[in-house]
Design a protein around this motif. Sequence first.
Motif, short mmCIF file in Angstrom:
data_model
loop_
_atom_site.label_atom_id
_atom_site.label_comp_id
_atom_site.label_asym_id
_atom_site.label_seq_id
_atom_site.Cartn_x
_atom_site.Cartn_y
_atom_site.Cartn_z
N SER A 360 0.82 -1.21 0.00
CA SER A 360 0.00 0.00 0.00
C SER A 360 0.85 1.26 0.00
O SER A 360 0.38 2.33 -0.39
N LYS A 361 2.12 1.13 0.42
CA LYS A 361 3.04 2.28 0.42
C LYS A 361 3.36 2.75 -1.00
O LYS A 361 3.87 3.87 -1.18
N THR A 363 2.50 4.62 -3.56
CA THR A 363 1.46 5.65 -3.73
C THR A 363 1.62 6.49 -4.98
O THR A 363 0.98 7.53 -5.11
N SER A 464 -4.16 7.57 -0.71
CA SER A 464 -5.26 6.81 -0.12
C SER A 464 -6.38 7.65 0.49
O SER A 464 -7.41 7.10 0.88
N TYR A 471 -2.22 5.43 3.94
CA TYR A 471 -1.89 4.22 3.18
C TYR A 471 -1.83 3.02 4.10
O TYR A 471 -2.13 1.89 3.70
#
Length: 488
Positions: A360-361, A363, A464, A471
């Motif tokens: 999820s990092k 971005t 996010s 995130y």
Amino acid sequence: MSELFGPGPDLNTEPVRGRHVLVAGLGRSGMAAADGLMTAGARVTVIEDRDNDTSRDSANLLRTLGAEVVLGPGSTDHLPADVDLVVTSPGLRPAVGVLAEASRAGVPIWSEIELAWQLSAAHLPAAERTPWLAVTGTNGKTTTVQMLAAILAADGKSVALVGNVGRPVMEAVLDTDTRYDVFVVELSSFQLHFSHSLQLHSAAVLNLEPDHLEWHADLEEYAADKARIYERVTHSCVYNVEDPATERMVEEADVTEGARAIGFTLGMPGMSMLGVVDDLLVDRAFVEQRRTSALELAQVSDVQPYAPHNVANALAAAALARSLGVRATAVRDGLRALKLGGHRIETVAEVAGVTWVDDSKATNPAAAASSMQAFESIVWIAGGQAKGTSFDELVPAMAERLRGAVLLGVDREVIRAALAQHAPEVPVIVVDSAETGAMAEVVEAAASMAQPGDTVLLAPGCASLDMFSSYGARGDAFAEEVRKRTAQ
């Protein structure tokens, strides 16, 4: 708060003592800046657009120490009278009213990083300063500074991990309980934009890709702010051999006489470079016989989690550490001891031949592409806030790896359009729900596409905040839904 105890012997109060300083923003860096300013004898006013329980608690504390605090919408619209200096939060764009007015009026604007530098080090000869090792780049900053801190700690050094990760630099400067051997500083383009006099021991730009174009006027301004990190460097300017933009930054920088250009590469290193030979990380920069030989630092397998871009991050960290004279074995020991934070190519589950991975990092598109290079067959989960970036380079480069794609978030159509244009054969499922609970639908859709041998990869390529608080929260939601499904 340090104001209760007065300035320590190492704090240089001259730049701000007796001046009226405006602190714009009351986040953690704003609190640290206000604390440092009052400790140094400045008259402080703080402005913050948010008026909630957290900001009110911070405001009450600062008021007891003598600051004036103004909260509420519109607080950052205008520059108060008789302000001598503005110290700004990295979240405020240069076009925000107070900063635009300060610029027009010729009032200096500093980042909290610049303030910490001015109060702690700028007045000292280079040989007497606590060295600052700094990292910037579009992707990999946090991983690299964590690697660097671990390597330095393995060499027995006391490290302050500060800046865009860890705690504010000013907070560490005011820490009278610990004598730090070195500051490891992660710097964003926002922080560098308002930093004017840093003279770092050594610095690295890891890479340059389009990002944060909602903050910067264009890619050229974004690159120029990143390049500020090399100005006045005293020892080593570390650049990415595979990213020529970073080498050009070094070539154009006004460094201190004697500073060296040090490259890092995933290939065979040339002289004054670190690189990879036979699955070993090696140094041809900080060894006497660098024309003819290289020194082993670590094995590629010491870099965990493995991915090509993480190996590159490790080489950059090693170069910065070696510029400070760290032992070669400390690179190996630091990398082996390091446990990176979550949501960075983190395996969540392996079920029925399918691996579920949380990155999820990732971005922005470049970070997502780096993540995807570690896997051969991917069901890609992507989407969120694209921040003005494009997926037109990522999609054709990664199309052969894609089993399918599941898209969510406010800019999902940006990614769908890129897939339709450049990889129309890739199946796409779009999740239209904007609720946080939509992650259950995302995981279900990904499971319907995945086959044994595939990796379901959350590498969103987007921020996010359209759906999640961070995130990390997005990655947690993904992991929770994966575990629910795999527990059935």
